[in-house]
Enzyme design. Structure first.
Site, PDB file in Angstrom:
ATOM      1  N   THR A   1      24.981  39.297  44.821  1.00  0.00           N
ATOM      2  CA  THR A   1      24.235  40.485  45.242  1.00  0.00           C
ATOM      3  C   THR A   1      22.740  40.207  45.265  1.00  0.00           C
ATOM      4  OG1 THR A   1      25.955  41.927  44.428  1.00  0.00           O
ATOM      5  CG2 THR A   1      23.788  42.903  44.621  1.00  0.00           C
TER       6      THR A   1
ATOM      7  N   LYS B   1      30.588  41.207  31.377  1.00  0.00           N
ATOM      8  CA  LYS B   1      30.169  42.299  32.269  1.00  0.00           C
ATOM      9  C   LYS B   1      30.845  43.582  31.816  1.00  0.00           C
ATOM     10  CE  LYS B   1      29.460  43.489  37.102  1.00  0.00           C
ATOM     11  NZ  LYS B   1      29.478  43.126  38.528  1.00  0.00           N
TER      12      LYS B   1
ATOM     13  N   GLU C   1      50.106  39.551  13.950  1.00  0.00           N
ATOM     14  CA  GLU C   1      51.394  40.229  14.146  1.00  0.00           C
ATOM     15  C   GLU C   1      52.439  39.300  14.751  1.00  0.00           C
ATOM     16  OE1 GLU C   1      51.607  44.415  15.383  1.00  0.00           O
ATOM     17  OE2 GLU C   1      49.414  44.339  15.551  1.00  0.00           O
TER      18      GLU C   1
ATOM     19  N   THR D   1      27.204  38.684  39.906  1.00  0.00           N
ATOM     20  CA  THR D   1      27.466  39.091  38.516  1.00  0.00           C
ATOM     21  C   THR D   1      28.960  39.182  38.186  1.00  0.00           C
ATOM     22  OG1 THR D   1      27.368  41.442  39.064  1.00  0.00           O
ATOM     23  CG2 THR D   1      25.304  40.384  38.378  1.00  0.00           C
ATOM     24  N   ASP D   2      29.824  39.303  39.224  1.00  0.00           N
ATOM     25  CA  ASP D   2      31.255  39.532  38.943  1.00  0.00           C
ATOM     26  C   ASP D   2      31.871  38.426  38.091  1.00  0.00           C
ATOM     27  OD1 ASP D   2      31.056  41.816  40.450  1.00  0.00           O
ATOM     28  OD2 ASP D   2      32.260  41.104  42.136  1.00  0.00           O
TER      29      ASP D   2
ATOM     30  N   TYR E   1      27.092  46.957  51.068  1.00  0.00           N
ATOM     31  CA  TYR E   1      26.244  45.800  51.380  1.00  0.00           C
ATOM     32  C   TYR E   1      27.118  44.554  51.430  1.00  0.00           C
ATOM     33  CZ  TYR E   1      26.721  44.348  46.517  1.00  0.00           C
ATOM     34  OH  TYR E   1      27.238  43.948  45.318  1.00  0.00           O
TER      35      TYR E   1
HETATM   36  N1  ASP Z   1      30.298  41.088  44.061  1.00  0.00           N
HETATM   37  C1  ASP Z   1      28.973  40.655  43.721  1.00  0.00           C
HETATM   38  C2  ASP Z   1      29.063  39.225  43.272  1.00  0.00           C
HETATM   39  O1  ASP Z   1      29.554  38.980  42.200  1.00  0.00           O
HETATM   40  C3  ASP Z   1      28.409  41.547  42.673  1.00  0.00           C
HETATM   41  C4  ASP Z   1      27.064  41.122  42.101  1.00  0.00           C
HETATM   42  O2  ASP Z   1      26.541  40.069  42.348  1.00  0.00           O
HETATM   43  O3  ASP Z   1      26.505  41.937  41.340  1.00  0.00           O
HETATM   44  O4  ASP Z   1      28.654  38.361  43.978  1.00  0.00           O
END
Ligand code: ASP
Length: 354
Positions: A38, A190, A311, A117-118, A51
């Site tokens: 992103t 995340k 367990e 971020t994913d 986007y």
């Molecule tokens: N889907 C995007 C990615 O991981 C989300 C992000 O970058 O925040 O590339």
């Protein structure tokens, strides 16, 4: 007084020359390896939710951050340009090898990786195990695309370069810089699908904070990493298959049996609670172990550790407990561990050490 006047040229040398000789006052050399996400994403307007990730190239990204060139001598390289949902082991291997190449010489002081971020926590942890350097290696991303009103990427990139150029970041393993927080690769995850404040390190807390390039470091991550890591991907082009299987109420054992049939060498269970699963799933995992597949019990719960013999009797069943690693990071560690034949006790030790 007379003596002082005679010695002032010497003083000038001490004040000006020695700090420069020690690298103080000199700009560091930082390479930015761009992978997409992103932070490189674009939308038609600044206020829409929709986007596309991975649209903007690294040079444009650098040019859009005022003052960034004053922090370090920068060079950008485009490794890939994908949303991190499409991050792959091929790209991760390329990144690790490039970092090792760049940092083994004397010309590069630190590395920044721009990333979605994913799956950022997975790449960060993979590099924490495979980058053979004490020099700072930091990942940055953003939750809003580059075209958004109040895009968060430029400041994250600015802060990332500041940390990559900071000798205090050395020896802490791979770091993630997002929203003014400095996280260790081992511990961050995340936590929100859309919030700018998405990353947390629930069990261990922050390594430090950074605001407009000025930072404070609080913690030295206690895990083995980078230059101390035993994992070496030199010459590695393919990694063994490890599947993650999600546990839930009345879970069917079929997914586990199918994973073994399809050729998985390891299975990570995203267990309920302390790495638990239905009796039928335990039996299927036990069958898998008997066929030489390594089974790791992790948890679908966001925080807490998975302990041995709580367990379930791991000693009897031949299972590994993930300790603090969530399912996605357990998969990374197990994938690298399976590059070599290891007895279960050694595998368990890796989960307590890395
Ligand atoms: N889907 C995007 C990615 O991981 C989300 C992000 O970058 O925040 O590339």
């Amino acid at each position: 007084m007379k003596h002082f006047y005679k010695q002032w040229p010497l003083l000038l040398v001490v004040v000006i020359f020695i700090p420069f000789q020690n690298g103080i006052g000199q700009k560091k050399n930082v390479v930015i390896l761009a992978t997409g996400g992103t932070i490189a994403g674009a939308a038609a307007t600044g206020t829409q939710a929709g986007y596309t990730s991975g649209q903007v190239g690294i040079d444009t990204m650098i040019n859009r951050v005022p003052g960034i060139q004053e922090l370090a001598n920068l060079k950008g390289e485009q490794i890939s340009n994908v949303g991190s949902q499409d991050m792959s082991f091929d790209i991760m291997l390329k990144l690790a090898k490039r970092i090792n190449e760049l940092t083994s010489g004397g010309n590069v002081d630190g590395i920044v990786i721009t990333h979605g971020t994913d799956t950022m926590e997975e790449t960060a942890y993979f590099l924490n195990l495979t980058a053979k350097t004490d020099k700072p290696v930091v990942l940055v991303g953003s939750m809003r695309p580059s075209t958004a009103v109040s895009a968060d990427g430029p400041l994250n990139l600015y802060n990332g370069v500041a940390i990559a150029a900071d000798p205090r970041a050395q020896g802490r393993g791979v770091l993630v810089i997002m929203n003014d927080h400095i996280h260790a690769a081992h511990s961050l995850t995340k936590m929100s699908t859309t919030d700018v404040q998405t990353f947390m390190s629930p069990l261990r807390g922050l390594v430090g904070v950074v605001a407009y390039g000025k930072s404070d470091f609080y913690n030295m991550p206690p895990w083995k990493h980078t230059s101390e890591s035993e994992f070496d991907v030199t010459g590695v082009t393919k990694l063994p298959r490890v599947d993650i299987i999600y546990a839930d109420v009345d879970m069917s054992p079929d997914l586990i049996d199918d994973s073994v049939k399809d050729g998985a060498k390891g299975i990570v269970i995203a267990g309920v609670g302390n790495g638990n699963m239905t009796k039928a799933a335990v039996d299927a995992c036990s069958r898998a172990v008997k066929q030489g597949v390594v089974v790791v019990r992790s948890s679908r719960v966001a925080t807490g550790l998975v302990g041995r013999n709580v367990e379930l009797n791991d000693d009897q069943l031949g299972f590994i407990a993930s300790d603090e690693l969530n399912p996605q990071k357990s998969r990374i560690l197990l994938t690298l561990a399976l590059l070599k034949q290891r007895p279960p006790a050694d595998l368990q030790t890796l989960f307590m050490t890395y």
